[in-house]
Scaffold this motif. Sequence first.
Motif, PDB file in Angstrom:
ATOM      1  N   UNK A 110      17.077 -40.028  68.181  1.00  0.00           N
ATOM      2  CA  UNK A 110      18.228 -40.557  67.454  1.00  0.00           C
ATOM      3  C   UNK A 110      19.321 -39.482  67.332  1.00  0.00           C
ATOM      4  N   UNK A 111      18.931 -38.236  67.049  1.00  0.00           N
ATOM      5  CA  UNK A 111      19.884 -37.134  66.921  1.00  0.00           C
ATOM      6  C   UNK A 111      20.594 -36.857  68.247  1.00  0.00           C
ATOM      7  N   UNK A 112      19.904 -37.139  69.347  1.00  0.00           N
ATOM      8  CA  UNK A 112      20.487 -36.930  70.673  1.00  0.00           C
ATOM      9  C   UNK A 112      21.328 -38.125  71.119  1.00  0.00           C
ATOM     10  N   UNK A 113      21.477 -39.096  70.216  1.00  0.00           N
ATOM     11  CA  UNK A 113      22.276 -40.261  70.554  1.00  0.00           C
ATOM     12  C   UNK A 113      21.535 -41.295  71.373  1.00  0.00           C
ATOM     13  N   UNK A 114      20.219 -41.183  71.436  1.00  0.00           N
ATOM     14  CA  UNK A 114      19.409 -42.123  72.206  1.00  0.00           C
ATOM     15  C   UNK A 114      18.735 -43.122  71.270  1.00  0.00           C
ATOM     16  N   UNK A 115      18.286 -44.197  71.839  1.00  0.00           N
ATOM     17  CA  UNK A 115      17.603 -45.231  71.072  1.00  0.00           C
ATOM     18  C   UNK A 115      16.118 -44.891  70.995  1.00  0.00           C
ATOM     19  N   UNK A 116      15.590 -44.612  69.782  1.00  0.00           N
ATOM     20  CA  UNK A 116      14.178 -44.273  69.689  1.00  0.00           C
ATOM     21  C   UNK A 116      13.257 -45.440  70.053  1.00  0.00           C
ATOM     22  N   UNK A 117      13.790 -46.659  69.999  1.00  0.00           N
ATOM     23  CA  UNK A 117      12.995 -47.819  70.380  1.00  0.00           C
ATOM     24  C   UNK A 117      13.054 -48.076  71.882  1.00  0.00           C
ATOM     25  N   UNK A 118      13.943 -47.361  72.568  1.00  0.00           N
ATOM     26  CA  UNK A 118      14.085 -47.540  74.008  1.00  0.00           C
ATOM     27  C   UNK A 118      13.065 -46.747  74.809  1.00  0.00           C
ATOM     28  N   UNK A 149       7.502 -49.270  66.680  1.00  0.00           N
ATOM     29  CA  UNK A 149       7.199 -49.026  65.293  1.00  0.00           C
ATOM     30  C   UNK A 149       8.418 -48.366  64.638  1.00  0.00           C
ATOM     31  N   UNK A 150       8.838 -48.874  63.530  1.00  0.00           N
ATOM     32  CA  UNK A 150       9.997 -48.347  62.809  1.00  0.00           C
ATOM     33  C   UNK A 150       9.606 -47.116  61.986  1.00  0.00           C
ATOM     34  N   UNK A 151      10.609 -46.298  61.656  1.00  0.00           N
ATOM     35  CA  UNK A 151      10.369 -45.088  60.870  1.00  0.00           C
ATOM     36  C   UNK A 151       9.662 -45.404  59.556  1.00  0.00           C
ATOM     37  N   UNK A 152      10.091 -46.456  58.882  1.00  0.00           N
ATOM     38  CA  UNK A 152       9.495 -46.827  57.591  1.00  0.00           C
ATOM     39  C   UNK A 152       8.007 -47.144  57.761  1.00  0.00           C
ATOM     40  N   UNK A 153       7.655 -47.817  58.836  1.00  0.00           N
ATOM     41  CA  UNK A 153       6.250 -48.128  59.106  1.00  0.00           C
ATOM     42  C   UNK A 153       5.438 -46.855  59.342  1.00  0.00           C
ATOM     43  N   UNK A 154       6.041 -45.906  60.038  1.00  0.00           N
ATOM     44  CA  UNK A 154       5.364 -44.638  60.305  1.00  0.00           C
ATOM     45  C   UNK A 154       5.129 -43.898  58.997  1.00  0.00           C
ATOM     46  N   UNK A 155       6.161 -43.822  58.157  1.00  0.00           N
ATOM     47  CA  UNK A 155       6.015 -43.158  56.862  1.00  0.00           C
ATOM     48  C   UNK A 155       4.985 -43.863  55.984  1.00  0.00           C
ATOM     49  N   UNK A 156       4.976 -45.183  56.019  1.00  0.00           N
ATOM     50  CA  UNK A 156       3.980 -45.933  55.249  1.00  0.00           C
ATOM     51  C   UNK A 156       2.574 -45.609  55.732  1.00  0.00           C
ATOM     52  N   UNK A 157       2.413 -45.498  57.041  1.00  0.00           N
ATOM     53  CA  UNK A 157       1.089 -45.173  57.588  1.00  0.00           C
ATOM     54  C   UNK A 157       0.673 -43.759  57.175  1.00  0.00           C
ATOM     55  N   UNK A 158       1.633 -42.815  57.209  1.00  0.00           N
ATOM     56  CA  UNK A 158       1.341 -41.445  56.770  1.00  0.00           C
ATOM     57  C   UNK A 158       0.893 -41.454  55.312  1.00  0.00           C
ATOM     58  N   UNK A 159       1.643 -42.147  54.472  1.00  0.00           N
ATOM     59  CA  UNK A 159       1.287 -42.209  53.053  1.00  0.00           C
ATOM     60  C   UNK A 159      -0.085 -42.849  52.853  1.00  0.00           C
ATOM     61  N   UNK A 160      -0.398 -43.858  53.628  1.00  0.00           N
ATOM     62  CA  UNK A 160      -1.706 -44.498  53.543  1.00  0.00           C
ATOM     63  C   UNK A 160      -2.832 -43.559  53.930  1.00  0.00           C
ATOM     64  N   UNK A 161      -2.624 -42.792  54.991  1.00  0.00           N
ATOM     65  CA  UNK A 161      -3.643 -41.839  55.430  1.00  0.00           C
ATOM     66  C   UNK A 161      -3.843 -40.724  54.398  1.00  0.00           C
ATOM     67  N   UNK A 162      -2.753 -40.260  53.819  1.00  0.00           N
ATOM     68  CA  UNK A 162      -2.850 -39.229  52.778  1.00  0.00           C
ATOM     69  C   UNK A 162      -3.586 -39.785  51.560  1.00  0.00           C
ATOM     70  N   UNK A 163      -3.250 -41.007  51.167  1.00  0.00           N
ATOM     71  CA  UNK A 163      -3.923 -41.629  50.020  1.00  0.00           C
ATOM     72  C   UNK A 163      -5.421 -41.770  50.296  1.00  0.00           C
ATOM     73  N   UNK A 164      -5.768 -42.152  51.515  1.00  0.00           N
ATOM     74  CA  UNK A 164      -7.185 -42.276  51.866  1.00  0.00           C
ATOM     75  C   UNK A 164      -7.887 -40.927  51.781  1.00  0.00           C
ATOM     76  N   UNK A 165      -7.220 -39.865  52.209  1.00  0.00           N
ATOM     77  CA  UNK A 165      -7.846 -38.540  52.149  1.00  0.00           C
ATOM     78  C   UNK A 165      -8.071 -38.119  50.694  1.00  0.00           C
ATOM     79  N   UNK A 166      -7.136 -38.444  49.815  1.00  0.00           N
ATOM     80  CA  UNK A 166      -7.301 -38.120  48.390  1.00  0.00           C
ATOM     81  C   UNK A 166      -8.467 -38.920  47.806  1.00  0.00           C
ATOM     82  N   UNK A 167      -8.544 -40.192  48.163  1.00  0.00           N
ATOM     83  CA  UNK A 167      -9.626 -41.045  47.682  1.00  0.00           C
ATOM     84  C   UNK A 167     -10.982 -40.533  48.182  1.00  0.00           C
ATOM     85  N   UNK A 168     -11.018 -40.119  49.427  1.00  0.00           N
ATOM     86  CA  UNK A 168     -12.249 -39.596  50.006  1.00  0.00           C
ATOM     87  C   UNK A 168     -12.702 -38.337  49.266  1.00  0.00           C
TER      88      UNK A 168
END
Length: 73
Positions: free
Chosen positions: A59-67, A1-20
């Motif tokens: 990523x900050x440690x120079x490693x591949x987060x997808x690895x 899962x890419x960072x953008x997908x994670x952030x999108x999921x976070x935003x979706x969950x927050x939006x759902x909590x506001x709607x609820x």
Amino acid sequence: MEDREILDRIHGLVAESHHLRDLREHGDVTEDTELARLEELEQGIESMWALLRRRRALRAAGLDPDGEPSRDP
């Protein structure tokens, strides 16, 4: 899962909590239903933030987060 997908999921969950909360204010869901779902949403948000922090640390440690084996919440 890419960072953008994670952030999108976070935003979706927050939006759902506001709607609820809006639904509860208007009497469309019970307080028990709201509280139970809010707990699930908060756990999901925390899991997504933990995943994002882990990816950024790798990523900050120079490693591949997808690895690293996925521990998608």
